[in-house]
Motif scaffolding. Structure first.
Motif, mmCIF file in Angstrom:
data_model
loop_
_atom_site.group_PDB
_atom_site.id
_atom_site.type_symbol
_atom_site.label_atom_id
_atom_site.label_comp_id
_atom_site.label_asym_id
_atom_site.label_seq_id
_atom_site.Cartn_x
_atom_site.Cartn_y
_atom_site.Cartn_z
ATOM 1 N N LYS A 56 -7.230 5.478 -0.307
ATOM 2 C CA LYS A 56 -6.976 4.278 -1.106
ATOM 3 C C LYS A 56 -6.239 4.654 -2.383
ATOM 4 O O LYS A 56 -5.290 3.991 -2.779
ATOM 5 C CB LYS A 56 -8.277 3.556 -1.445
ATOM 6 C CG LYS A 56 -8.034 2.297 -2.275
ATOM 7 C CD LYS A 56 -9.304 1.738 -2.858
ATOM 8 C CE LYS A 56 -9.076 0.531 -3.732
ATOM 9 N NZ LYS A 56 -8.068 0.676 -4.767
ATOM 10 N N THR A 57 -6.649 5.756 -2.995
ATOM 11 C CA THR A 57 -5.976 6.229 -4.203
ATOM 12 C C THR A 57 -4.545 6.641 -3.893
ATOM 13 O O THR A 57 -3.627 6.325 -4.654
ATOM 14 C CB THR A 57 -6.758 7.392 -4.838
ATOM 15 O OG1 THR A 57 -8.062 6.930 -5.183
ATOM 16 C CG2 THR A 57 -6.050 7.928 -6.066
ATOM 17 N N VAL A 58 -4.345 7.328 -2.784
ATOM 18 C CA VAL A 58 -2.986 7.711 -2.379
ATOM 19 C C VAL A 58 -2.146 6.443 -2.178
ATOM 20 O O VAL A 58 -1.009 6.370 -2.648
ATOM 21 C CB VAL A 58 -2.993 8.578 -1.100
ATOM 22 C CG1 VAL A 58 -1.584 8.809 -0.578
ATOM 23 C CG2 VAL A 58 -3.701 9.905 -1.357
ATOM 24 N N ASN A 59 -2.714 5.460 -1.532
ATOM 25 C CA ASN A 59 -2.024 4.189 -1.329
ATOM 26 C C ASN A 59 -1.665 3.548 -2.667
ATOM 27 O O ASN A 59 -0.536 3.096 -2.872
ATOM 28 C CB ASN A 59 -2.910 3.246 -0.508
ATOM 29 C CG ASN A 59 -2.243 1.926 -0.226
ATOM 30 O OD1 ASN A 59 -1.311 1.861 0.565
ATOM 31 N ND2 ASN A 59 -2.711 0.881 -0.882
ATOM 32 N N ASP A 60 -2.623 3.506 -3.587
ATOM 33 C CA ASP A 60 -2.376 2.921 -4.909
ATOM 34 C C ASP A 60 -1.259 3.664 -5.636
ATOM 35 O O ASP A 60 -0.380 3.055 -6.243
ATOM 36 C CB ASP A 60 -3.646 2.948 -5.756
ATOM 37 C CG ASP A 60 -4.723 2.013 -5.239
ATOM 38 O OD1 ASP A 60 -4.421 1.150 -4.391
ATOM 39 O OD2 ASP A 60 -5.884 2.166 -5.681
ATOM 40 N N ILE A 64 2.226 2.168 -7.018
ATOM 41 C CA ILE A 64 2.553 2.231 -8.444
ATOM 42 C C ILE A 64 3.866 2.970 -8.671
ATOM 43 O O ILE A 64 4.715 2.540 -9.454
ATOM 44 C CB ILE A 64 1.417 2.920 -9.230
ATOM 45 C CG1 ILE A 64 0.165 2.044 -9.230
ATOM 46 C CG2 ILE A 64 1.853 3.257 -10.652
ATOM 47 C CD1 ILE A 64 -1.099 2.773 -9.667
ATOM 48 N N LEU A 65 4.034 4.095 -7.972
ATOM 49 C CA LEU A 65 5.199 4.957 -8.191
ATOM 50 C C LEU A 65 6.374 4.620 -7.267
ATOM 51 O O LEU A 65 7.421 5.264 -7.340
ATOM 52 C CB LEU A 65 4.801 6.423 -8.024
ATOM 53 C CG LEU A 65 3.688 6.908 -8.947
ATOM 54 C CD1 LEU A 65 3.321 8.354 -8.629
ATOM 55 C CD2 LEU A 65 4.078 6.755 -10.412
ATOM 56 N N HIS A 66 6.179 3.641 -6.380
ATOM 57 C CA HIS A 66 7.229 3.246 -5.427
ATOM 58 C C HIS A 66 7.737 4.456 -4.651
ATOM 59 O O HIS A 66 8.942 4.773 -4.665
ATOM 60 C CB HIS A 66 8.389 2.544 -6.144
ATOM 61 C CG HIS A 66 7.950 1.403 -6.990
ATOM 62 N ND1 HIS A 66 7.520 0.210 -6.457
ATOM 63 C CD2 HIS A 66 7.836 1.288 -8.329
ATOM 64 C CE1 HIS A 66 7.166 -0.599 -7.434
ATOM 65 N NE2 HIS A 66 7.347 0.029 -8.589
ATOM 66 N N CYS A 67 6.804 5.131 -3.990
ATOM 67 C CA CYS A 67 7.164 6.360 -3.276
ATOM 68 C C CYS A 67 6.433 6.432 -1.936
ATOM 69 O O CYS A 67 5.686 5.519 -1.581
ATOM 70 C CB CYS A 67 6.836 7.579 -4.133
ATOM 71 S SG CYS A 67 5.075 7.834 -4.430
ATOM 72 N N GLN A 68 6.652 7.500 -1.222
ATOM 73 C CA GLN A 68 6.027 7.745 0.066
ATOM 74 C C GLN A 68 4.909 8.779 -0.083
ATOM 75 O O GLN A 68 4.835 9.491 -1.092
ATOM 76 C CB GLN A 68 7.075 8.263 1.063
ATOM 77 C CG GLN A 68 8.211 7.301 1.312
ATOM 78 C CD GLN A 68 7.731 6.011 1.948
ATOM 79 O OE1 GLN A 68 6.977 6.038 2.920
ATOM 80 N NE2 GLN A 68 8.155 4.883 1.401
ATOM 81 N N ILE A 69 4.060 8.872 0.926
ATOM 82 C CA ILE A 69 2.928 9.811 0.880
ATOM 83 C C ILE A 69 3.394 11.238 0.589
ATOM 84 O O ILE A 69 2.766 11.945 -0.201
ATOM 85 C CB ILE A 69 2.114 9.766 2.189
ATOM 86 C CG1 ILE A 69 1.314 8.480 2.248
ATOM 87 C CG2 ILE A 69 1.197 10.974 2.318
ATOM 88 C CD1 ILE A 69 0.519 8.300 3.525
ATOM 89 N N GLN A 70 4.473 11.672 1.189
ATOM 90 C CA GLN A 70 4.946 13.040 0.977
ATOM 91 C C GLN A 70 5.377 13.292 -0.467
ATOM 92 O O GLN A 70 5.509 14.436 -0.885
ATOM 93 C CB GLN A 70 6.053 13.428 1.960
ATOM 94 C CG GLN A 70 7.295 12.595 1.860
ATOM 95 C CD GLN A 70 7.292 11.390 2.775
ATOM 96 O OE1 GLN A 70 6.242 10.890 3.169
ATOM 97 N NE2 GLN A 70 8.482 10.911 3.115
#
Length: 84
Positions: A56-60, A64-70
């Motif tokens: 959930k934090t990674v998703n948030d 917020i940062l307009h980025c991808q998981i990597q």
């Protein structure tokens, strides 16, 4: 891209160093993440020390940062991974 791993005590399998590089490229910082986006100091401390955080934090963070998981984390294979 060079990834510098911050593996502590040989147990980390997910490295969050990409997060800090991604954060530098945005208008966000530790202060805005905590005050504007209500992210806890504890969560940022966990990221700083390469400790587990929730998906959930990674998703948030991605939102917020307009980025991808990597752009937040990377998997680092380890001989000390838990047995499957």
């Amino acid at each position: 891209m060079v990834i510098i791993s911050n593996i502590f005590k040989g147990t980390a399998m997910i490295d969050y160093s990409p997060f800090w590089e991604t954060l530098k490229k945005t208008n966000e910082n530790w202060y805005t993440l905590t005050s504007k986006h209500h992210m806890s100091h504890s969560t940022l401390h966990r990221l700083k020390h390469n400790q587990d955080i929730s998906m959930k934090t990674v998703n948030d963070l991605c939102r917020i940062l307009h980025c991808q998981i990597q752009d937040i984390c990377v998997y680092v294979p380890s001989d000390e991974d838990q047995p499957l």
